[in-house]
Design a protein around this motif. Structure first.
Motif, short mmCIF file in Angstrom:
data_model
loop_
_atom_site.label_atom_id
_atom_site.label_comp_id
_atom_site.label_asym_id
_atom_site.label_seq_id
_atom_site.Cartn_x
_atom_site.Cartn_y
_atom_site.Cartn_z
N CYS A 65 1.09 -0.63 0.08
CA CYS A 65 0.28 0.26 -0.12
C CYS A 65 0.94 1.31 0.18
O CYS A 65 1.66 1.40 0.25
CB CYS A 65 -0.99 0.00 1.43
N ILE A 66 0.36 2.25 -0.32
CA ILE A 66 0.88 3.32 -0.69
C ILE A 66 0.03 4.82 -0.63
O ILE A 66 -0.76 4.65 -0.83
CB ILE A 66 1.45 3.24 -2.31
N LEU A 67 1.18 5.79 0.01
CA LEU A 67 0.22 7.50 0.05
C LEU A 67 1.61 7.97 -0.41
O LEU A 67 2.48 8.55 -0.40
CB LEU A 67 -0.15 7.24 2.00
N GLY A 68 0.91 8.33 -1.23
CA GLY A 68 1.55 9.12 -2.32
C GLY A 68 1.52 10.54 -2.23
O GLY A 68 1.40 11.41 -1.21
N ASN A 69 2.05 11.16 -3.10
CA ASN A 69 2.64 13.22 -2.61
C ASN A 69 1.09 13.73 -2.54
O ASN A 69 1.54 14.99 -1.47
CB ASN A 69 3.54 12.75 -3.28
N GLY A 70 0.42 13.56 -2.96
CA GLY A 70 -1.21 14.24 -3.05
C GLY A 70 -1.16 13.75 -1.44
O GLY A 70 -2.79 15.13 -2.45
N VAL A 71 -0.89 12.78 -1.20
CA VAL A 71 -2.19 13.15 0.19
C VAL A 71 -1.13 13.72 1.49
O VAL A 71 -0.36 13.89 1.41
CB VAL A 71 -2.30 11.33 0.51
N VAL A 72 -2.34 14.41 1.95
CA VAL A 72 -2.49 15.17 3.42
C VAL A 72 -1.87 14.06 4.47
O VAL A 72 -3.66 13.57 4.82
CB VAL A 72 -2.76 16.20 3.40
N ILE A 73 -0.70 13.61 5.23
CA ILE A 73 -0.67 13.08 5.95
C ILE A 73 -1.10 13.74 7.64
O ILE A 73 -0.37 13.96 8.33
CB ILE A 73 0.93 12.49 6.11
N ASP A 74 -1.56 13.15 8.54
CA ASP A 74 -1.52 13.06 9.68
C ASP A 74 -1.31 12.27 10.01
O ASP A 74 -2.17 11.01 10.43
CB ASP A 74 -3.43 13.29 9.85
N PRO A 75 0.18 12.06 11.59
CA PRO A 75 0.90 11.43 11.57
C PRO A 75 0.07 10.73 13.03
O PRO A 75 0.39 9.55 12.94
CB PRO A 75 2.00 12.12 11.94
N ILE A 76 -0.76 10.92 13.96
CA ILE A 76 -1.56 10.93 15.01
C ILE A 76 -2.58 10.07 14.24
O ILE A 76 -2.80 8.81 14.49
CB ILE A 76 -2.05 12.28 15.92
N SER A 77 -3.06 10.25 13.61
CA SER A 77 -4.59 9.39 12.97
C SER A 77 -3.55 8.64 12.16
O SER A 77 -4.63 6.93 12.66
CB SER A 77 -5.22 10.72 12.12
N LEU A 78 -2.91 8.22 11.53
CA LEU A 78 -2.22 7.40 11.01
C LEU A 78 -1.66 6.03 11.09
O LEU A 78 -2.15 4.95 10.75
CB LEU A 78 -0.69 7.56 9.23
N LEU A 79 -1.15 6.14 12.52
CA LEU A 79 -0.28 5.73 13.36
C LEU A 79 -1.72 4.67 14.39
O LEU A 79 -1.05 3.88 14.89
CB LEU A 79 0.88 6.30 14.30
#
Ligand code: GDP
Ligand code: IMO
Ligand code: MG
Length: 423
Positions: A65-79
């Motif tokens: 699975c990939i999260l590309g450059n166009g995605v905005v990442i909330d590290p708290i939510s992701l983790l």
């Protein structure tokens, strides 16, 4: 083979289910835009998973699975999503990759998103409050922080300080709110850095190498065509390009590499948040569709607005996304209705128009012109072949296919993986 899957309406079309269904035959599933505003539901063996940032292919062990450059990442939510999966013995180690160029959503972005929307008063958008618009604003203002910047403590401090200098002025002077201390944010996010580091790579290179090796790639759109920043019902839209074109810029794949585009459409229409919705049903029928379809937001839990299928929307979506195929979902929700309506055109002032209106005012005034079709009034949940659908179901599908201008190739009639038929 590279396939893009997009929403053709206002989001929540069932993209999560569709991605999970298709991911079985793919080596890579890649998100290209949006962030934790998405809520993609996958139901496997009766167990329900809701993904906000993690691509909906993660339940297939062979899929990376990939999260590309166009995605905005909330590290708290992701983790926290990664931790939830771990509890289910699903590991992302060595199979989840995040672009170093993706932009970081911080606590300050989420707070500003919520404050801004409150401040809009009557003009509020009803955002998810996940800091999406504010992160993309920083990206285009060139004061954003990329995930790659976050990995270097000094760069992060430097960029964050500049960013907060500008944002704190807004918080304090314009909104009369407390300001954000850079040290506080550094303290909050520093423990997350090492957990992310090994996942952060040049995903464009990774994907293009995989495509060159003949791997199958599924590009997962979030939101839907009418929430797209350019083609949606602006300003009641999200802040990214959720249409098919976004997959190229959001992943770094050239248009010549795309083989097909699949549009996902509900057999009726829903919308969550503010903004125009010509076929919306007020009153009992709208509420009964909401009950039948369990139409509550997967991210915010808000009740979704419900209405009839709108072929004017679908024709426009087929055009701007270059749809090769349509995947119709939630057909079972219509099982009990004696009559089903479909919007075939809009009345705008004196004019009858087959086209999606150009401009917000025309859309707000548009009155749908309906065609009525008989309902099938039977349970389709046990159907296993196309020919087993009742006549009225097939006629409904044929008619919406004809009106939408893209062939229906798959139909879903329940949340589970197995409740799917290919034509
Ligand atoms: P997404 O954002 O496009 O992935 O869609 P959501 O997950 O937000 O919303 C779709 C909802 O419909 C989820 O609760 C799914 O489990 C459910 N769903 C998907 N396909 C079907 C279907 O064919 N029938 C029914 N009854 N529910 C479905
Ligand atoms: P998925 O991927 C439905 C809506 C919000 C609001 C507007 C702007 O699950 O289909 P934002 O937080 O993005 O700035 O909010 O967009 N919205 C969605 N509606 N499904 C979604 O995602 C959505 N993501 C955002 O309700 O109206
Ligand atoms: Mg959703």
């Amino acid at each position: 083979m590279v396939t893009i899957v997009i929403g053709t309406q206002w989001g929540d079309e069932g993209k999560g289910k569709v991605i999970d269904y298709l991911a079985e035959n793919h080596q890579i599933v890649a998100r290209y835009q949006g962030g934790a505003n998405a809520g993609h539901t996958v139901v496997v063996n009766g167990k329900r998973y809701i993904f906000h940032l993690i691509p909906s292919g993660i339940l297939h062990p062979q899929a990376e699975c990939i999260l590309g450059n166009g995605v905005v990442i909330d590290p708290i939510s992701l983790l926290s999503e990664i931790d939830l999966l771990k509890k289910e013995n699903i590991s992302v180690t060595g199979r989840l990759w995040i672009s170093a160029n993706s932009h970081l959503t911080l606590t300050s972005h989420k707070m500003l998103d919520q404050v801004e929307d409150q401040y809009r008063g009557k003009g509020k958008l009803g955002t998810t409050g996940r800091g999406i618009g504010t992160t993309y604003t920083d990206k285009t203002s060139r004061i954003g922080i990329r995930l790659g910047d976050f990995l270097d403590a000094d760069t992060f401090r430097e960029k964050l300080t500049i960013n907060l200098q500008m944002k704190n002025y807004l918080f304090k002077e314009y909104y009369g709110k407390e300001i954000f201390q850079p040290e506080k944010i550094i303290e909050e996010y520093t423990p997350l850095r090492e957990r992310l580091r090994s996942m952060v790579i040049d995903t464009a290179k990774y994907l293009n190498d995989a495509i060159a090796k003949g791997k199958n790639v599924l590009c997962e759109g979030a939101q839907g065509t009418f929430l797209d920043i350019d083609f949606g019902t602006y300003p009641y839209v999200t802040a990214s390009n959720s249409t098919a074109g976004g997959a190229c810029t959001g992943l770094g794949i050239g248009p010549t590499k795309i083989d097909r585009v699949i549009g996902v459409a509900k057999a009726y229409t829903t919308r969550v948040g503010e903004g125009p919705f010509p076929t919306e049903l007020d009153g009992d029928l709208g509420e009964s569709l909401r009950d039948l379809g369990s139409e509550y937001g997967a991210t915010t839990g808000r009740p979704r607005r419900c209405g009839w299928f709108d072929s004017v929307l679908l024709r426009y979506a087929a055009m701007v996304n270059g749809l090769d195929a349509l995947f119709i979902t939630k057909l079972d929700v219509l099982d009990t209705l004696p009559v089903i309506k479909v919007a075939v055109a809009y009345q705008v002032g004196q004019e009858r128009s087959l086209d999606f209106p150009n401009g917000y005012r025309a859309l707000a005034e548009a009155q749908p012109i309906y065609e009525e079709l008989p309902g099938w009034q039977s349970d389709i949940s046990k159907v296993r072949k196309w020919s087993e659908f009742p006549d009225a179901t097939r006629k409904y599908l044929d008619r919406i296919e004809e009106l939408s201008g893209a062939p229906i190739t798959m139909v879903s009639f329940g949340p589970g993986r197995e409740q799917t038929i290919e034509k």
